[in-house]
Scaffold this motif. Structure first.
Motif, PDB file in Angstrom:
ATOM      1  N   ASP A  45       0.810  -1.201   0.000  1.00 24.68           N
ATOM      2  CA  ASP A  45       0.000   0.000   0.000  1.00 24.68           C
ATOM      3  C   ASP A  45       0.849   1.258   0.000  1.00 24.68           C
ATOM      4  O   ASP A  45       0.495   2.244  -0.620  1.00 24.68           O
ATOM      5  CB  ASP A  45      -0.908   0.020   1.238  1.00 24.68           C
ATOM      6  N   ILE A  46       1.950   1.222   0.735  1.00 20.24           N
ATOM      7  CA  ILE A  46       2.800   2.404   0.782  1.00 20.24           C
ATOM      8  C   ILE A  46       3.377   2.676  -0.591  1.00 20.24           C
ATOM      9  O   ILE A  46       3.363   3.803  -1.076  1.00 20.24           O
ATOM     10  CB  ILE A  46       3.938   2.221   1.812  1.00 20.24           C
ATOM     11  N   GLN A  47       3.873   1.624  -1.248  1.00 18.70           N
ATOM     12  CA  GLN A  47       4.445   1.837  -2.583  1.00 18.70           C
ATOM     13  C   GLN A  47       3.366   2.320  -3.543  1.00 18.70           C
ATOM     14  O   GLN A  47       3.608   3.201  -4.368  1.00 18.70           O
ATOM     15  CB  GLN A  47       5.101   0.548  -3.104  1.00 18.70           C
ATOM     16  N   PHE A  48       2.168   1.769  -3.398  1.00 20.82           N
ATOM     17  CA  PHE A  48       1.051   2.204  -4.250  1.00 20.82           C
ATOM     18  C   PHE A  48       0.789   3.698  -4.028  1.00 20.82           C
ATOM     19  O   PHE A  48       0.643   4.475  -4.980  1.00 20.82           O
ATOM     20  CB  PHE A  48      -0.195   1.378  -3.919  1.00 20.82           C
ATOM     21  N   ALA A  49       0.775   4.091  -2.770  1.00 28.44           N
ATOM     22  CA  ALA A  49       0.520   5.502  -2.438  1.00 28.44           C
ATOM     23  C   ALA A  49       1.636   6.398  -2.986  1.00 28.44           C
ATOM     24  O   ALA A  49       1.374   7.475  -3.530  1.00 28.44           O
ATOM     25  CB  ALA A  49       0.412   5.660  -0.927  1.00 28.44           C
ATOM     26  N   ILE A  50       2.883   5.931  -2.879  1.00 29.52           N
ATOM     27  CA  ILE A  50       4.002   6.726  -3.381  1.00 29.52           C
ATOM     28  C   ILE A  50       3.912   6.846  -4.909  1.00 29.52           C
ATOM     29  O   ILE A  50       4.115   7.930  -5.479  1.00 29.52           O
ATOM     30  CB  ILE A  50       5.360   6.114  -2.963  1.00 29.52           C
ATOM     31  N   ASN A  51       3.569   5.731  -5.565  1.00 29.88           N
ATOM     32  CA  ASN A  51       3.443   5.759  -7.027  1.00 29.88           C
ATOM     33  C   ASN A  51       2.362   6.744  -7.473  1.00 29.88           C
ATOM     34  O   ASN A  51       2.527   7.456  -8.466  1.00 29.88           O
ATOM     35  CB  ASN A  51       3.122   4.367  -7.572  1.00 29.88           C
ATOM     36  N   GLU A  52       1.270   6.751  -6.713  1.00 30.73           N
ATOM     37  CA  GLU A  52       0.183   7.678  -7.019  1.00 30.73           C
ATOM     38  C   GLU A  52       0.700   9.116  -7.002  1.00 30.73           C
ATOM     39  O   GLU A  52       0.404   9.912  -7.882  1.00 30.73           O
ATOM     40  CB  GLU A  52      -0.879   7.519  -5.925  1.00 30.73           C
ATOM     41  N   LEU A  53       1.510   9.419  -5.969  1.00 25.69           N
ATOM     42  CA  LEU A  53       2.053  10.773  -5.849  1.00 25.69           C
ATOM     43  C   LEU A  53       3.063  11.051  -6.959  1.00 25.69           C
ATOM     44  O   LEU A  53       3.072  12.131  -7.551  1.00 25.69           O
ATOM     45  CB  LEU A  53       2.706  10.972  -4.473  1.00 25.69           C
ATOM     46  N   LYS A  54       3.905  10.048  -7.261  1.00 27.57           N
ATOM     47  CA  LYS A  54       4.895  10.232  -8.330  1.00 27.57           C
ATOM     48  C   LYS A  54       4.212  10.525  -9.664  1.00 27.57           C
ATOM     49  O   LYS A  54       4.695  11.325 -10.450  1.00 27.57           O
ATOM     50  CB  LYS A  54       5.758   8.976  -8.483  1.00 27.57           C
ATOM     51  N   SER A  55       3.067   9.861  -9.879  1.00 26.58           N
ATOM     52  CA  SER A  55       2.368  10.074 -11.155  1.00 26.58           C
ATOM     53  C   SER A  55       1.837  11.512 -11.259  1.00 26.58           C
ATOM     54  O   SER A  55       1.508  11.981 -12.324  1.00 26.58           O
ATOM     55  CB  SER A  55       1.237   9.054 -11.340  1.00 26.58           C
ATOM     56  N   GLN A  56       1.782  12.191 -10.120  1.00 30.88           N
ATOM     57  CA  GLN A  56       1.397  13.614 -10.117  1.00 30.88           C
ATOM     58  C   GLN A  56       2.641  14.506 -10.112  1.00 30.88           C
ATOM     59  O   GLN A  56       2.557  15.684  -9.775  1.00 30.88           O
ATOM     60  CB  GLN A  56       0.574  13.944  -8.862  1.00 30.88           C
ATOM     61  N   LEU A  57       3.794  13.908 -10.418  1.00 36.48           N
ATOM     62  CA  LEU A  57       5.070  14.627 -10.496  1.00 36.48           C
ATOM     63  C   LEU A  57       5.544  15.163  -9.146  1.00 36.48           C
ATOM     64  O   LEU A  57       6.260  16.163  -9.080  1.00 36.48           O
ATOM     65  CB  LEU A  57       5.003  15.766 -11.524  1.00 36.48           C
ATOM     66  N   VAL A  58       5.126  14.521  -8.071  1.00 34.49           N
ATOM     67  CA  VAL A  58       5.608  14.896  -6.741  1.00 34.49           C
ATOM     68  C   VAL A  58       6.981  14.261  -6.547  1.00 34.49           C
ATOM     69  O   VAL A  58       7.157  13.073  -6.818  1.00 34.49           O
ATOM     70  CB  VAL A  58       4.637  14.388  -5.654  1.00 34.49           C
ATOM     71  N   ASP A  59       7.971  15.054  -6.101  1.00 33.53           N
ATOM     72  CA  ASP A  59       9.298  14.450  -5.923  1.00 33.53           C
ATOM     73  C   ASP A  59       9.829  14.578  -4.485  1.00 33.53           C
ATOM     74  O   ASP A  59      10.981  14.281  -4.199  1.00 33.53           O
ATOM     75  CB  ASP A  59      10.302  15.020  -6.930  1.00 33.53           C
ATOM     76  N   LYS A  60       8.948  15.050  -3.586  1.00 33.90           N
ATOM     77  CA  LYS A  60       9.325  15.112  -2.173  1.00 33.90           C
ATOM     78  C   LYS A  60       8.124  14.635  -1.366  1.00 33.90           C
ATOM     79  O   LYS A  60       7.034  15.199  -1.491  1.00 33.90           O
ATOM     80  CB  LYS A  60       9.676  16.534  -1.770  1.00 33.90           C
ATOM     81  N   VAL A  61       8.366  13.601  -0.536  1.00 34.11           N
ATOM     82  CA  VAL A  61       7.240  12.971   0.143  1.00 34.11           C
ATOM     83  C   VAL A  61       7.519  12.781   1.636  1.00 34.11           C
ATOM     84  O   VAL A  61       8.588  12.296   2.025  1.00 34.11           O
ATOM     85  CB  VAL A  61       6.931  11.594  -0.498  1.00 34.11           C
TER      86      VAL A  61
END
Ligand code: IPT
Length: 269
Positions: A45-61
């Motif tokens: 789930d964490i990786q899924f959540a991170i991927n979701e953010l990456k797909s929005q071009l987020v590079d700091k989490v």
């Protein structure tokens, strides 16, 4: 510009107060915050959540999910194209984090009860799957031990009021002789207060209760809760600042351990 926040359930008071602070301080710096909430401490789930953010071009989490050091290290290295800052890991681990000292407040709370004359102390810790819950429990036990004491009993709850309520009822049934209970967070302490009220157990006349977190609501519990206070607003602020400063390479990634401090109100005596 946007930063990401991966968080455990916002139904819990502490993570929701941290999320509010992250949003406020990020906005002050001209950043937006995208929040991805996960329910269970499952890596997938964490990786899924991170991927979701990456797909929005987020590079700091910012990641506010309880993680063992190895898991956090793996997540950081699996995602080395972005910066991950962790809020719920062992403060003294090598991962980039902003977290709380798990020992100073717990020690002060045990000392507070000891100085009031309590010797029969029960423990109601957070879930065994939580690093912070275990660090708090360990510090309670170490401090009790330094006074030559052992807990009357040890229970684990699930951070919510219902589990505190259920735990307190079971303690009243099985080991009613305790005079104080140290609780892993304020929400479970709320459940404990409720169980004691229901069974006409006077607080603090018959039993003292100490919470943990110092969430805004805890001063409105009845009686107002003595608790170990975490400055959750400061954690959000520091996390945003350190995350934004981290743009300048690995050396700019400096972790921080924030103090936890006992606030004495009316649930102990
Ligand atoms: C921790 C809180 O103390 C606890 O009450 C619960 O809300 C938990 O988070 C949820 O994971 S605070 C955390 C930053 C160690």
């Amino acid at each position: 510009q946007t930063i990401g926040l991966v968080t455990t359930s916002l139904a819990l008071h502490a993570p929701s107060q941290v999320a509010a602070a992250v949003k406020r301080y990020a906005n002050l710096d001209g950043y937006q915050v995208l929040i991805s909430m996960i329910d269970e401490n499952v890596n997938q789930d964490i990786q899924f959540a991170i991927n979701e953010l990456k797909s929005q071009l987020v590079d700091k989490v910012i990641i506010n999910v309880p993680l063992e050091t190895e898991e956090a290290q793996r997540i950081a290295s699996d995602n080395d194209d972005i910066v991950c800052l962790f809020l719920d890991v062992d403060p003294y681990s090598s991962v980039f984090n902003v977290s709380f000292n798990p020992a100073d407040g717990t020690r002060a709370s045990v000392k507070h009860l000891y100085d009031l004359g309590h010797r029969e102390i029960a423990l109601l810790a957070g879930p065994e799957t939580s690093v912070s819950a275990n660090l708090r429990l360990k510090s309670w036990l170490d401090t009790l031990n330094s006074y030559g004491l052992k807990p009357v009993t040890i229970f684990h709850g699930t951070w919510d009021a219902q589990s505190g309520y259920a735990g307190a009822l079971q303690m009243l049934r099985e080991t009613p002789n305790f005079t104080a209970v140290l609780v892993g967070n304020d929400q479970m302490a709320l459940g404990v207060l409720s169980a004691f009220h229901q069974h006409q157990v006077a607080i603090p006349g018959e039993k003292s209760v100490v919470g943990y977190d110092g969430t805004y609501e805890s001063s409105f519990f009845h009686p107002a809760l003595t608790t170990v206070s975490l400055d959750l607003d400061l954690q959000g602020k520091e996390a945003v600042r350190r995350l934004l400063d981290s743009g300048h390479g690995d050396s700019a990634r400096s972790s921080s351990v924030l103090p936890a401090k006992l606030i004495v109100r009316h649930s102990t005596g």
